[in-house]
Design an enzyme around this catalytic site. Structure first.
Site, mmCIF file in Angstrom:
data_model
loop_
_atom_site.group_PDB
_atom_site.id
_atom_site.type_symbol
_atom_site.label_atom_id
_atom_site.label_comp_id
_atom_site.label_asym_id
_atom_site.label_seq_id
_atom_site.Cartn_x
_atom_site.Cartn_y
_atom_site.Cartn_z
ATOM 1 N N LYS A 182 0.865 -0.872 0.130
ATOM 2 C CA LYS A 182 -0.028 -0.042 0.312
ATOM 3 C C LYS A 182 0.890 1.009 0.061
ATOM 4 O O LYS A 182 1.531 1.403 0.816
ATOM 5 C CB LYS A 182 -0.948 0.015 1.044
ATOM 6 C CG LYS A 182 -2.079 1.250 1.108
ATOM 7 C CD LYS A 182 -2.543 1.527 2.319
ATOM 8 C CE LYS A 182 -1.877 2.806 3.123
ATOM 9 N NZ LYS A 182 -1.845 4.162 2.248
ATOM 10 N N GLY A 235 6.569 5.029 8.767
ATOM 11 C CA GLY A 235 5.702 6.271 8.787
ATOM 12 C C GLY A 235 5.589 6.653 10.411
ATOM 13 O O GLY A 235 6.879 6.621 10.960
ATOM 14 N N GLU A 238 2.644 7.016 15.703
ATOM 15 C CA GLU A 238 1.352 6.920 15.904
ATOM 16 C C GLU A 238 0.557 5.941 15.288
ATOM 17 O O GLU A 238 -0.005 4.754 15.695
ATOM 18 C CB GLU A 238 0.497 8.315 16.028
ATOM 19 C CG GLU A 238 -1.002 8.143 15.746
ATOM 20 C CD GLU A 238 -1.815 9.276 15.455
ATOM 21 O OE1 GLU A 238 -2.903 9.439 15.693
ATOM 22 O OE2 GLU A 238 -1.311 10.148 14.879
ATOM 23 N N VAL A 239 0.893 5.619 13.813
ATOM 24 C CA VAL A 239 0.147 4.731 13.214
ATOM 25 C C VAL A 239 1.016 3.293 13.576
ATOM 26 O O VAL A 239 0.665 2.188 13.396
ATOM 27 C CB VAL A 239 0.336 5.150 11.605
ATOM 28 C CG1 VAL A 239 -0.100 4.015 10.945
ATOM 29 C CG2 VAL A 239 -0.493 6.192 11.297
ATOM 30 N N GLU A 258 9.652 1.074 10.945
ATOM 31 C CA GLU A 258 10.627 2.225 10.775
ATOM 32 C C GLU A 258 10.061 3.416 10.851
ATOM 33 O O GLU A 258 9.003 3.718 9.900
ATOM 34 C CB GLU A 258 11.395 1.998 9.357
ATOM 35 C CG GLU A 258 12.477 2.864 9.380
ATOM 36 C CD GLU A 258 12.282 4.130 8.978
ATOM 37 O OE1 GLU A 258 12.308 5.209 9.759
ATOM 38 O OE2 GLU A 258 12.439 4.447 7.572
ATOM 39 N N CYS A 293 12.944 11.005 7.931
ATOM 40 C CA CYS A 293 12.743 10.439 9.217
ATOM 41 C C CYS A 293 14.167 10.614 9.975
ATOM 42 O O CYS A 293 14.008 10.677 11.436
ATOM 43 C CB CYS A 293 12.199 9.029 9.067
ATOM 44 S SG CYS A 293 13.488 7.921 8.080
ATOM 45 N N GLU A 390 8.756 15.894 16.408
ATOM 46 C CA GLU A 390 9.236 15.655 15.197
ATOM 47 C C GLU A 390 8.528 16.557 14.102
ATOM 48 O O GLU A 390 7.279 16.427 14.046
ATOM 49 C CB GLU A 390 9.184 14.106 14.559
ATOM 50 C CG GLU A 390 9.747 13.827 13.178
ATOM 51 C CD GLU A 390 9.272 12.570 12.719
ATOM 52 O OE1 GLU A 390 10.505 11.938 11.920
ATOM 53 O OE2 GLU A 390 8.425 11.965 13.105
#
Length: 492
Positions: A182, A235, A238-239, A258, A293, A390
């Site tokens: 995805k 990502g 939170e996710v 990651e 990131c 971040e």
């Protein structure tokens, strides 16, 4: 500002080497971040489409299938063929990436080159993954097999769409897994074009499937699917929490994450070349418009060179050319979307209100799209919001420190642990910092432009777990099976 320079060829779901509309018939827009206009509509996958893709991936992974019976060396040939096709279409893919993501065209070309090198690297590994013969006690022959995990769900971000897909797709194919990918809803176009090249390269149907869609629907369906054996995600933290919870509530699928970072770059007064350190810190923060990131989002500078470092950093930030990312001389394009733009601008205001000094930048550029001037803050304190969160944008924060022990403690005072760097001419000091920071990657007298396929990449703490790239990544996509055979007699 930037106008589409390339025609979009693929906008549907890719399942079983075929293009499909979504089961619901829905589509969603992908937006040009240079002007906020719709590039095109893309098929919107959800749970029903994920079910179809997983079924195709399961079929391709069945015992006796063309993929399961293929020689490992032939997998390497196919992966190299895919790399050849990406190289053939490099200009088109880079333009597609710039159109959908907004990154400067030179950076997009670099991402394509990096992706090619990753596919080449893992193509070479295909027939070199093997187990061991183990001398267990008793009259037995014992050996291990490294087998593919099975159906792998992969959810990738929008900041490096092609490269982040590659980091996951290449090792998964190398080890013989099948994939349901995805892409981020903001940037689905390069993943769909990659799917067309996978089919052209000759991979069997069902080995690679792409389901564009939104995280709460398509992404959640992958993370909770009972027939997905592993999920890999890059990502937000939170996710990442949600994905791990979904994996635990479903079939305890394997998970690698990651996630975010607030990576420190520490510059000592004894660095051999302060100009080089300033230049590296500039690229490590402002590269990809700060949407990285492992960006060096906390720059710690020893107090005796602090003022000089700030002055040089401000001068460099003011010189950074912002504009149409299709123009070859432009270094800095737009942020990805309105949501990210608003978040960054809010954090810039927070920094000013909490007492940091905005030395330059931080304003909107133009009246269309999501462009922000590169910003530099000095006088930043560890308890400020911009020091802890971040930002994921072009906002440099420069901190002052006095001693090695102090800066190591402060650098570690974060929930993140993705990366770090140090500039010094003293190797003992460099190793003290490298060994003292809790981070998955440490760079000495360089930073994230030193990421290479041969070295592992991943985080400590809330920056995730598991490693991308290198031989270490192969462990994420294989299961170790012990096979023991009873013998009438054992001989040494």
């Amino acid at each position: 500002m930037a106008k589409p320079k390339v025609a979009v060829k693929f906008q549907k779901l890719f399942i079983n080497n075929e293009w499909h509309d979504s089961v619901s018939g829905k589509t969603f827009p992908t937006i040009n971040p240079c002007d906020g206009q719709v590039i095109c509509e893309v098929a919107e996958g959800d749970k029903a489409d994920v079910d179809k893709a997983v079924a195709a991936a399961e079929e391709a992974f069945k015992l006796g299938s063309a993929w399961r019976t293929m020689d490992a060396s032939k997998r390497g040939v196919l992966i190299n063929k895919l790399a050849d096709l990406i190289k053939r279409d490099k200009d088109y893919i880079a333009q597609l990436e710039t159109l959908d993501n907004g990154k400067p065209i030179g950076d997009a070309e670099g991402d394509v080159d990096e992706s090619i090198s990753v596919y080449r690297y893992y193509a070479g590994w295909c027939d070199k993954i093997h187990g061991k013969t183990i001398p267990i006690d008793g009259s037995y022959l014992c050996f291990t097999r490294h087998e593919p995990v099975g159906v792998v769900g992969q959810i990738v971000p929008w900041n490096y769409p092609l490269a982040m897909a590659t980091w996951k797709v290449a090792p998964a194919l190398c080890t013989g897994n099948t994939i349901v990918l995805k892409p981020a809803e903001q940037t689905p176009l390069s993943a769909l074009y990659l799917a067309s090249l996978v089919a052209e390269a000759g991979f069997p149907p069902g080995v690679f499937n792409v389901i564009p869609g939104y995280g709460p629907t398509a992404g959640a369906a992958i993370a909770s699917h009972p027939k997905v054996d592993k999920v890999a995600f890059t990502g937000s933290c939170e996710v990442g929490h949600l994905i791990q919870q979904a994996a635990g509530k479903s079939n305890l699928k394997r998970v690698t994450l990651e996630l975010g970072g607030k990576s420190p770059l520490i510059v000592f007064a004894d660095t051999a070349d302060i100009k080089q350190a300033v230049s590296c810190a500039h690229r490590a923060l402002f590269g990809n418009m700060g949407q990285c990131c492992c960006a060096a989002s906390r720059t710690f500078v020893e107090e005796s060179i602090y003022d000089e470092f700030v002055q040089m950093s401000v001068a460099m930030a003011r010189m950074r050319k912002v504009g149409d990312p299709f123009e070859p001389t432009v270094e800095h394009g737009p942020q990805i979307d309105q949501e990210q733009f608003d978040k960054i601008m809010s954090l810039i205001e927070s920094g000013k209100k909490e007492g940091a000094k905005l030395e330059c930048g931080g304003n909107r550029v133009g009246d269309k799209g999501y462009f922000i001037e590169p910003a530099v803050f000095s006088g930043v304190k560890d308890d400020m919001k911009i020091a802890k969160e971040e930002i994921f944008g072009p906002v440099m924060q420069i901190f002052k420190f006095k001693t090695v022990e102090e800066v190591i403690e402060r650098a570690n005072d974060t929930t993140f642990g993705l990366a770090g760097g140090v500039f010094t001419s003293n190797i003992e000091k460099a190793l003290m910092v490298a060994n003292g920071l809790r981070a998955g990657s440490m760079w000495i007298n360089c930073f994230n432009d030193a990421v290479r396929p041969q070295a592992p990449f991943g985080g400590f703490k809330e920056s995730g777990f598991g490693r991308e790239l290198s031989e270490y990544c192969l462990d994420n996509y294989t299961e170790v099976k012990a096979v023991t055979i009873k013998l009438p007699q054992k001989n040494s």
